[in-house]
Every structure is written in structure tokens, then in C-alpha cells.
Design an enzyme around this catalytic site. Sequence first.
Site, PDB file in Angstrom:
ATOM      1  N   GLY A  11      45.300  41.970  37.854  1.00  0.00           N
ATOM      2  CA  GLY A  11      44.059  42.714  37.918  1.00  0.00           C
ATOM      3  C   GLY A  11      44.361  44.167  37.784  1.00  0.00           C
ATOM      4  O   GLY A  11      45.313  44.539  37.332  1.00  0.00           O
ATOM      5  N   LEU A  60      44.499  31.107  45.783  1.00  0.00           N
ATOM      6  CA  LEU A  60      45.380  31.336  46.892  1.00  0.00           C
ATOM      7  C   LEU A  60      44.340  30.482  48.004  1.00  0.00           C
ATOM      8  O   LEU A  60      44.642  30.288  49.274  1.00  0.00           O
ATOM      9  CB  LEU A  60      45.389  32.858  47.427  1.00  0.00           C
ATOM     10  CG  LEU A  60      46.300  33.388  46.921  1.00  0.00           C
ATOM     11  CD1 LEU A  60      46.260  34.918  46.935  1.00  0.00           C
ATOM     12  CD2 LEU A  60      47.791  32.835  46.653  1.00  0.00           C
ATOM     13  N   SER A 126      39.440  49.273  51.253  1.00  0.00           N
ATOM     14  CA  SER A 126      38.534  50.039  50.411  1.00  0.00           C
ATOM     15  C   SER A 126      37.857  51.121  51.460  1.00  0.00           C
ATOM     16  O   SER A 126      37.532  50.900  52.531  1.00  0.00           O
ATOM     17  CB  SER A 126      37.446  49.196  49.763  1.00  0.00           C
ATOM     18  OG  SER A 126      36.271  50.009  49.610  1.00  0.00           O
ATOM     19  N   TYR A 151      30.736  42.139  50.146  1.00  0.00           N
ATOM     20  CA  TYR A 151      32.077  42.456  49.933  1.00  0.00           C
ATOM     21  C   TYR A 151      32.635  43.583  50.655  1.00  0.00           C
ATOM     22  O   TYR A 151      33.752  43.211  51.196  1.00  0.00           O
ATOM     23  CB  TYR A 151      31.827  43.188  48.367  1.00  0.00           C
ATOM     24  CG  TYR A 151      33.036  44.088  48.125  1.00  0.00           C
ATOM     25  CD1 TYR A 151      34.210  43.324  47.995  1.00  0.00           C
ATOM     26  CD2 TYR A 151      32.855  45.474  48.333  1.00  0.00           C
ATOM     27  CE1 TYR A 151      35.340  44.248  47.764  1.00  0.00           C
ATOM     28  CE2 TYR A 151      34.055  46.449  48.321  1.00  0.00           C
ATOM     29  CZ  TYR A 151      35.189  45.703  47.577  1.00  0.00           C
ATOM     30  OH  TYR A 151      36.338  46.517  47.577  1.00  0.00           O
ATOM     31  N   LYS A 155      36.000  43.322  53.521  1.00  0.00           N
ATOM     32  CA  LYS A 155      37.181  44.098  53.670  1.00  0.00           C
ATOM     33  C   LYS A 155      37.517  44.487  55.209  1.00  0.00           C
ATOM     34  O   LYS A 155      38.612  44.595  55.745  1.00  0.00           O
ATOM     35  CB  LYS A 155      37.218  45.407  52.765  1.00  0.00           C
ATOM     36  CG  LYS A 155      37.129  45.206  51.594  1.00  0.00           C
ATOM     37  CD  LYS A 155      38.434  44.733  50.981  1.00  0.00           C
ATOM     38  CE  LYS A 155      38.731  44.722  49.617  1.00  0.00           C
ATOM     39  NZ  LYS A 155      40.116  43.646  49.153  1.00  0.00           N
ATOM     40  N   ASN A 201      30.597  49.893  37.320  1.00  0.00           N
ATOM     41  CA  ASN A 201      31.181  51.170  37.666  1.00  0.00           C
ATOM     42  C   ASN A 201      31.235  52.266  36.922  1.00  0.00           C
ATOM     43  O   ASN A 201      31.067  51.958  35.611  1.00  0.00           O
ATOM     44  CB  ASN A 201      32.795  50.918  37.905  1.00  0.00           C
ATOM     45  CG  ASN A 201      32.910  49.965  39.192  1.00  0.00           C
ATOM     46  OD1 ASN A 201      33.499  48.913  39.179  1.00  0.00           O
ATOM     47  ND2 ASN A 201      32.572  50.459  40.521  1.00  0.00           N
TER      48      ASN A 201
END
Length: 341
Positions: A11, A60, A126, A151, A155, A201
Site C-alpha cells: 500500500g 488476513l 490516525s 472507518y 481505528k 484526498n
Amino acid sequence: MAKILVSGGTGYIGSHTVVELLEEGMEVVIVDDLSNSERKVLDGITSITGIEPHFEEVDLKDRKATYGVFEKYPDINAIIHFAAFKAVGESVQKPLVYYENNLLSLIHMLEAMKHFNIDNMVFSSSCTVYGEPDVLPVSENAPLKKANSPYGNTKQICEDILQDTINSTEGLGVISLRYFNPIGAHPTASIGELPIGVPNNLVPFITQTAAGLRESLSVFGDDYNTPDGSAIRDYINVVDLAKAHVKAIRRLLDQKQLSAFEVFNLGTGRGLSVFEIIHAFEKSTGQKLNYKIVDRREGDIEKVYADTSYANDELGWKAEKGIEETLQSAWKWEMNIQSKH
Ligand code: UFG
């Protein structure tokens, strides 16, 4: 030689971190399911470092396959866990996909660490956990605000999972790195951000607009309570960010932690507005950018930037690259992508 397992290593931030680890002489095993990245990123890593990292295409969420990686590489010293979905808007549309992916991946990783006796993890967090902070610059001990997207919530929950697991596991050490806004690309332009579809973004949207792929940039709001009315963020060069992971790994392996769960802000400490980014881009690249002002984007906060003193003093890390150099690297990367199409 330390051997580091990097999940999400193909990534955007993962690939830059792999380069820094290899350049520091560490051995790297990348685990990625390529759901949001491409295999050719491995070629970029190799062209910069001259080293081919080990690569395992594994999801994963699959516990058995995850354990299989640890069986194949029995001498892993530490993990850097990047693997996660990260699009704020998409997480609102598909919350269960985000909860399943981001939580299960971490849980399986922690289970495998316990099973295979691995004690060290660096976790990708984040600044979204702070929401709209009451005090700026925001420090690590600022209260966390209710997340405004699934999202962001993943975190927060992941940090809770880590804290709870540490409480019940002797010897486990975790460093959570809270990123502000990572931008830019490796100076060689061999790796960088690869947004899928229309970028959400700011900086990828700017470079695609300058390259002629998009007609104009929409500036989301000029009526914020900021000097020029546009929203303020702390934009951090991705290579600077990657180097912080090497520091964190060394800190874990050298057992220099003050406590078993440590949190560091990774930013520059400087807030820049959307208009300041546009002007810095134009100045540093010589490109003229079409833009228009539109309504605020739902869920956006007004301003956030980091108090970086803890990372500076305790981790021994500081952002070094300036905004113009960083935007130039983003532009060089965009031109590299376009030249291949
Ligand atoms: N912006 C525009 N136009 C665009 C895109 C962005 O004006 O086309 C503005 C945004 O409104 C914001 C700033 O540029 O003011 C930065 O926006 P980004 O989407 O680049 O970044 P965000 O700060 O919204 O989001 C980032 C990460 C998220 C994370 C969040 C935490 O991408 O993963 O920070 O604050 F959750």
C-alpha cells in the site's frame, strides 16, 4: 538482522516504509491481499533498494492463511500492521465491510503473535481519533471524540483492542502511530499513492487535475473560521512518515519503551489551508490549477494539526521535508504514472 513482517506492505504508506526498513538493513516479509494495491509496487521497491522483499499474497481475514505466513517465516521479530481499508466515505456506505476487515485482520494478527511468541507491533492509527479537537495543536493525551465514520471508529476500536490485549499479555509491546495527512511520494517517483477511481484526498486530486485527468479541483468550503476560510490540516511527507516506523521498530526491539502501549502523533506540527496547498503546488511545480469553491464536504472538520513534541523528544523523530519539496514529489509521481498510460 531483524526480520519485520509488514502487513499492507504494498500500500501507499506500507511501501514507503518497506523501502526505509530495507535501506536500514532489515529483512522484510510483506503480507498483502492486493485488494487496494498492485503487485508491481514490488518492482518499485526493488528498483529503489536493489532488494526483493519476501511477498505473501494473503488475506488476513483468513486465520489459517495468516498462521501459514508465520509458519513459513518462523523468526519474525516484529510486525508493522498497516493492512486496513481507509476510505472514509466508502466506510459510511459499507460499514460491515470495514468492521470485518479492519478488526478481524488485527485480531488474527494478535492471535498469531501470541501463538508464535512475537512481542512487538507497530500499529497504523490516525488523527481521525481526535475528531475536531478542542485544543490545537492536538497532543496524544487529548480526549478522543466519537468517531464520525465507521472507518474512524475502526481505528479507535483497534487501539482499544491493542490496549486490552497488552493488559492480558506479558511482554507484549505496541506503538500506535497516529498519522495526520500523509502526502507526496518517494523522490525517485518509483513508488507513490495509487488512488483507485476518483481520488477522495486533496493532493491526488490536485495532481490529477494538473495532469488534465480532472477538469477542476473542488475546494470544499471557504467559510470556515480560518484565516483564508478553507480548512486546515497537517500534511506530512510520506517518506518522513515511513522513517518514523523504523524509529518505532528500533524502540521496540531495543526495549526503550516507557510503557507497553505507546502512542505518537506523526505530523509536521504546522497547519496548512487548502488554498495554501493550492498555491504551494502552483509555485513549486509551475503548474496552473483550475479550481472552484463549492460547499463544505459532509463530515469534514475545520482544523487539525499535531503537537509533535512527544514524537520529537521520545521517539527521536521529526518531519524534515518542506511542503514544496513534498508537492513536487507528488507531481513527479503523477507524471510518472501518466507516462506509462
Ligand atoms: N479537500 C478539498 N477538495 C478535494 C479533497 C479534499 O477541498 O477534492 C479538502 C478537504 O475538505 C479537507 C482537506 O482538503 O479540508 C484534506 O482532505 P483529505 O480528503 O485529503 O483528507 P482528510 O483530512 O479529510 O482525511 C484524512 C484521511 C482520513 C482520515 C482523516 C482524519 O484521508 O483517512 O484525515 O482527519 F480519517
